[in-house]
Design a protein around this motif. Structure first.
Motif, PDB file in Angstrom:
ATOM      1  N   ASN A 144       0.852  -1.182   0.000  1.00  8.30           N
ATOM      2  CA  ASN A 144       0.000   0.000   0.000  1.00  8.30           C
ATOM      3  C   ASN A 144       0.885   1.227   0.000  1.00  8.30           C
ATOM      4  OD1 ASN A 144      -2.554   1.313   0.124  1.00  8.30           O
ATOM      5  ND2 ASN A 144      -2.373   1.559   2.332  1.00  8.30           N
ATOM      6  N   GLU A 145       0.318   2.364  -0.379  1.00  9.08           N
ATOM      7  CA  GLU A 145       1.027   3.634  -0.358  1.00  9.08           C
ATOM      8  C   GLU A 145       0.140   4.697   0.267  1.00  9.08           C
ATOM      9  OE1 GLU A 145       1.877   0.996  -3.591  1.00  9.08           O
ATOM     10  OE2 GLU A 145       0.461   2.644  -3.989  1.00  9.08           O
ATOM     11  N   GLY A 146       0.770   5.706   0.847  1.00  9.44           N
ATOM     12  CA  GLY A 146       0.009   6.776   1.485  1.00  9.44           C
ATOM     13  C   GLY A 146      -0.885   7.537   0.536  1.00  9.44           C
ATOM     14  N   GLY A 147      -0.500   7.618  -0.738  1.00  5.97           N
ATOM     15  CA  GLY A 147      -1.328   8.304  -1.717  1.00  5.97           C
ATOM     16  C   GLY A 147      -2.542   7.512  -2.138  1.00  5.97           C
ATOM     17  N   ALA A 148      -2.626   6.263  -1.672  1.00  2.00           N
ATOM     18  CA  ALA A 148      -3.715   5.364  -2.059  1.00  2.00           C
ATOM     19  C   ALA A 148      -4.828   5.320  -1.028  1.00  2.00           C
ATOM     20  CB  ALA A 148      -3.166   3.959  -2.280  1.00  2.00           C
TER      21      ALA A 148
ATOM     22  N   TRP B 202     -14.816   1.954  -1.695  1.00  3.31           N
ATOM     23  CA  TRP B 202     -13.976   1.450  -2.781  1.00  3.31           C
ATOM     24  C   TRP B 202     -14.304   2.196  -4.076  1.00  3.31           C
ATOM     25  CZ3 TRP B 202     -10.150  -2.259  -2.371  1.00  3.31           C
ATOM     26  CH2 TRP B 202     -10.115  -2.991  -1.167  1.00  3.31           C
ATOM     27  N   LEU B 203     -13.466   3.172  -4.431  1.00  2.00           N
ATOM     28  CA  LEU B 203     -13.632   3.804  -5.736  1.00  2.00           C
ATOM     29  C   LEU B 203     -13.265   2.795  -6.819  1.00  2.00           C
ATOM     30  CD1 LEU B 203     -13.338   6.293  -3.753  1.00  2.00           C
ATOM     31  CD2 LEU B 203     -12.422   7.522  -5.724  1.00  2.00           C
ATOM     32  N   PRO B 204     -13.996   2.768  -7.927  1.00  2.38           N
ATOM     33  CA  PRO B 204     -13.690   1.777  -8.962  1.00  2.38           C
ATOM     34  C   PRO B 204     -12.410   2.051  -9.727  1.00  2.38           C
ATOM     35  CG  PRO B 204     -15.526   3.167  -9.631  1.00  2.38           C
ATOM     36  CD  PRO B 204     -15.251   3.491  -8.194  1.00  2.38           C
ATOM     37  N   ARG B 205     -11.946   3.309  -9.758  1.00  2.38           N
ATOM     38  CA  ARG B 205     -10.740   3.625 -10.530  1.00  2.38           C
ATOM     39  C   ARG B 205     -10.255   5.027 -10.189  1.00  2.38           C
ATOM     40  NH1 ARG B 205     -10.793   4.478 -16.537  1.00  2.38           N
ATOM     41  NH2 ARG B 205      -9.069   5.807 -15.875  1.00  2.38           N
TER      42      ARG B 205
ATOM     43  N   ARG C 110     -11.371  -7.925  -0.760  1.00  2.00           N
ATOM     44  CA  ARG C 110     -11.819  -6.742  -0.022  1.00  2.00           C
ATOM     45  C   ARG C 110     -11.824  -6.972   1.484  1.00  2.00           C
ATOM     46  NH1 ARG C 110     -16.832  -4.018  -3.403  1.00  2.00           N
ATOM     47  NH2 ARG C 110     -15.657  -3.621  -5.317  1.00  2.00           N
ATOM     48  N   ALA C 111     -12.299  -8.134   1.898  1.00  2.00           N
ATOM     49  CA  ALA C 111     -12.408  -8.393   3.326  1.00  2.00           C
ATOM     50  C   ALA C 111     -11.043  -8.337   4.004  1.00  2.00           C
ATOM     51  CB  ALA C 111     -13.067  -9.754   3.566  1.00  2.00           C
ATOM     52  N   ARG C 112     -10.019  -8.920   3.359  1.00  2.00           N
ATOM     53  CA  ARG C 112      -8.676  -8.912   3.957  1.00  2.00           C
ATOM     54  C   ARG C 112      -8.094  -7.505   3.999  1.00  2.00           C
ATOM     55  NH1 ARG C 112      -5.799 -14.345   1.358  1.00  2.00           N
ATOM     56  NH2 ARG C 112      -7.205 -15.855   2.340  1.00  2.00           N
ATOM     57  N   VAL C 113      -8.298  -6.745   2.937  1.00  2.00           N
ATOM     58  CA  VAL C 113      -7.812  -5.365   2.922  1.00  2.00           C
ATOM     59  C   VAL C 113      -8.513  -4.553   3.997  1.00  2.00           C
ATOM     60  CG1 VAL C 113      -7.692  -3.238   1.571  1.00  2.00           C
ATOM     61  CG2 VAL C 113      -7.165  -5.439   0.480  1.00  2.00           C
ATOM     62  N   GLU C 114      -9.821  -4.700   4.098  1.00  2.00           N
ATOM     63  CA  GLU C 114     -10.581  -3.936   5.080  1.00  2.00           C
ATOM     64  C   GLU C 114     -10.179  -4.284   6.509  1.00  2.00           C
ATOM     65  OE1 GLU C 114     -14.646  -4.587   4.069  1.00  2.00           O
ATOM     66  OE2 GLU C 114     -14.463  -3.553   2.137  1.00  2.00           O
ATOM     67  N   ALA C 115      -9.902  -5.546   6.761  1.00  2.00           N
ATOM     68  CA  ALA C 115      -9.459  -5.949   8.097  1.00  2.00           C
ATOM     69  C   ALA C 115      -8.121  -5.306   8.440  1.00  2.00           C
ATOM     70  CB  ALA C 115      -9.362  -7.476   8.181  1.00  2.00           C
ATOM     71  N   GLU C 116      -7.234  -5.216   7.461  1.00  2.30           N
ATOM     72  CA  GLU C 116      -5.923  -4.597   7.713  1.00  2.30           C
ATOM     73  C   GLU C 116      -6.055  -3.093   7.891  1.00  2.30           C
ATOM     74  OE1 GLU C 116      -1.605  -4.827   8.105  1.00  2.30           O
ATOM     75  OE2 GLU C 116      -3.439  -5.791   8.786  1.00  2.30           O
ATOM     76  N   LEU C 117      -6.936  -2.454   7.143  1.00  3.78           N
ATOM     77  CA  LEU C 117      -7.165  -1.022   7.315  1.00  3.78           C
ATOM     78  C   LEU C 117      -7.818  -0.729   8.666  1.00  3.78           C
ATOM     79  CD1 LEU C 117      -8.398  -0.064   3.726  1.00  3.78           C
ATOM     80  CD2 LEU C 117      -6.100   0.237   4.687  1.00  3.78           C
TER      81      LEU C 117
ATOM     82  N   GLU D 129     -10.128   0.267  -6.061  1.00  8.58           N
ATOM     83  CA  GLU D 129     -10.050  -1.163  -6.378  1.00  8.58           C
ATOM     84  C   GLU D 129      -8.785  -1.528  -7.141  1.00  8.58           C
ATOM     85  OE1 GLU D 129     -13.527  -2.324  -8.509  1.00  8.58           O
ATOM     86  OE2 GLU D 129     -14.916  -1.748  -6.904  1.00  8.58           O
ATOM     87  N   THR D 130      -8.344  -0.645  -8.028  1.00  7.58           N
ATOM     88  CA  THR D 130      -7.203  -0.966  -8.886  1.00  7.58           C
ATOM     89  C   THR D 130      -5.862  -0.770  -8.196  1.00  7.58           C
ATOM     90  OG1 THR D 130      -7.334   1.276  -9.801  1.00  7.58           O
ATOM     91  CG2 THR D 130      -8.455  -0.474 -11.025  1.00  7.58           C
ATOM     92  N   VAL D 131      -5.865  -0.330  -6.936  1.00  9.03           N
ATOM     93  CA  VAL D 131      -4.619  -0.206  -6.180  1.00  9.03           C
ATOM     94  C   VAL D 131      -4.507  -1.337  -5.159  1.00  9.03           C
ATOM     95  CG1 VAL D 131      -3.246   1.227  -4.615  1.00  9.03           C
ATOM     96  CG2 VAL D 131      -4.436   2.277  -6.531  1.00  9.03           C
ATOM     97  N   GLN D 132      -5.343  -1.304  -4.132  1.00  4.42           N
ATOM     98  CA  GLN D 132      -5.211  -2.310  -3.077  1.00  4.42           C
ATOM     99  C   GLN D 132      -5.488  -3.730  -3.574  1.00  4.42           C
ATOM    100  OE1 GLN D 132      -6.622   0.695  -2.525  1.00  4.42           O
ATOM    101  NE2 GLN D 132      -5.330   1.528  -0.888  1.00  4.42           N
ATOM    102  N   LEU D 133      -6.291  -3.875  -4.616  1.00  2.00           N
ATOM    103  CA  LEU D 133      -6.572  -5.201  -5.179  1.00  2.00           C
ATOM    104  C   LEU D 133      -5.767  -5.460  -6.451  1.00  2.00           C
ATOM    105  CD1 LEU D 133     -10.443  -5.416  -4.657  1.00  2.00           C
ATOM    106  CD2 LEU D 133      -8.609  -6.186  -3.140  1.00  2.00           C
ATOM    107  N   ASP D 134      -4.764  -4.645  -6.694  1.00  2.47           N
ATOM    108  CA  ASP D 134      -3.887  -4.799  -7.852  1.00  2.47           C
ATOM    109  C   ASP D 134      -3.103  -6.116  -7.733  1.00  2.47           C
ATOM    110  OD1 ASP D 134      -1.994  -4.516  -9.872  1.00  2.47           O
ATOM    111  OD2 ASP D 134      -0.903  -2.889  -8.870  1.00  2.47           O
ATOM    112  N   PRO D 135      -3.164  -6.994  -8.730  1.00  2.00           N
ATOM    113  CA  PRO D 135      -2.390  -8.247  -8.661  1.00  2.00           C
ATOM    114  C   PRO D 135      -0.897  -8.026  -8.512  1.00  2.00           C
ATOM    115  CG  PRO D 135      -4.022  -8.345 -10.425  1.00  2.00           C
ATOM    116  CD  PRO D 135      -4.011  -6.921  -9.936  1.00  2.00           C
TER     117      PRO D 135
END
Length: 362
Positions: free
Chosen positions: A165-169, A214-217, A196-203, A182-188
């Motif tokens: 992750n990055e601070g600008g994200a 979650w903005l789409p882009r 989403r659930a794992r990202v949200e738990a970490e946030l 979506e295209t940052v935190q879920l970027d392959p």
């Protein structure tokens, strides 16, 4: 909640830490100084333009709050030549100079205690950094160590995170709401095994997030070769609880005209962590549409809030720059807006917000 599946409410596992909103009081501002590489360019004139642009932000910020700049040892002489004597310089190896992304995200205890009941005053989330999704042009062997370096220098409790992750994200309101893309935190290229659930738990654990939108882009240029694949700080900011400052591209000839119309429609159907619909304030782009590389991502949303002030991006567009300063003054009442020429920063892939990182007061 409004917004359908793109919005999360009540994330489980909320931690003992909270990321304050940017307008809350700062202890200091952190930056990095550009060293040799793509940011400086291929000739002396380009290098000086980059150094001057970065230094102008640091020097302007130093009029409002203490500033520390991390400098690669190879660039120390140039940094001292450009930076005000009021600015603290710390040497450490660097690949690049985008402190918002390579540095830590500072947090404060949500109560009086954190980390096993031990009283803490300042935390720093040390995200995993991999060059914006392992971009082929990026190097990050040194930059991936800057989060912990800055955290130690600030005397913060380090919160290691495996999330790339990055601070600008991320953008927060300090009350549980966080904006992501979506295209940052879920970027392959960043987090191939995350959902989403794992990202949200970490946030929730690291930032105290209870409501993830979650903005789409992101903006169009962010998906080109040197883009971040959708950083939210080029799209939106939260100047006050329940208020959303949103980039607007008025010209239909620019692809972001349609992008931002779609994002505005999406966000108008979402609410913040306290259940309020957003009061959306549009911040129109400057008039320039293209540069030598294509459609630009010039915007005024990528500003920086400092103690008593706002550092705004300028684009040598008197009408649009003045309009943006007026909007920023209205959403940050009582703060002095200072407009700085940000064209050299944007030409290298970001803006004023991207090269800075605030350390909140505790």
């Amino acid at each position: 909640m409004s917004g359908g599946a793109a919005v999360s409410g009540g994330a489980a596992g909320v931690g003992a830490w909270r990321m304050p909103a940017e307008p809350e009081r700062h202890e200091r501002l952190w930056m990095a100084f550009p060293r040799g590489g793509y940011t400086l360019g291929d000739d002396d004139a380009s290098a000086e333009a980059a150094r001057t642009a970065w230094a102008s932000v640091a020097n302007a910020a130093a009029e409002f709050e203490p500033v520390t700049v991390v400098v690669d040892p190879t660039a120390t002489r140039d940094a001292r030549r450009h930076l005000s004597g009021e600015i603290t310089i710390l040497e450490a190896p660097l690949d690049d100079a985008w402190m918002r992304d390579i540095g830590p995200t500072f947090v404060v205890p949500s109560g009086g205690f954190a980390e096993g009941g031990v009283e803490q005053k300042l935390g720093a989330v040390d995200w995993t950094f991999n060059g914006w999704g392992a971009q082929p042009w990026a190097s990050w062997e040194a930059d991936r160590e800057i989060g912990s370096f800055v955290a130690r220098a600030a005397g913060a409790c380090i919160l290691p995170s495996l999330l790339v992750n990055e601070g600008g994200a991320i953008h927060v309101d300090g009350r549980g709401t966080v904006l992501v893309t979506e295209t940052v935190q879920l970027d392959p290229g960043r987090n191939p095994y995350a959902d989403r659930a794992r990202v949200e738990a970490e946030l929730a654990r690291t930032l105290g997030a209870t409501h993830v939108i979650w903005l789409p882009r992101g903006l169009s240029r962010d998906y080109e070769e040197f883009g971040t694949r959708g950083h939210v700080d080029m799209v939106a900011a939260i100047p006050a609880p329940g208020v959303l400052l949103l980039h607007s591209q008025p010209d239909p000839a620019h692809p972001d005209h349609a992008v931002m119309a779609s994002l505005r429609s999406f966000l108008s159907e979402t609410v913040d962590a306290e259940g309020r619909p957003w009061e959306i304030v549009d911040l129109p782009a400057p008039s320039e549409l293209r540069d030598s590389a294509g459609f630009v991502d010039h915007n005024y949303v990528n500003h920086l809030v400092v103690n008593g002030g706002v550092l705004a991006c300028g684009f040598d567009d008197p009408v649009a720059d003045a309009r943006a300063a007026s909007v920023l003054a209205s959403v940050y009442p009582g703060r002095r807006v200072v407009t700085l020429d940000a064209r050299e920063i944007f030409a290298r892939g970001g803006g004023i917000h991207c090269i800075t990182q605030q350390q909140p007061a505790v």
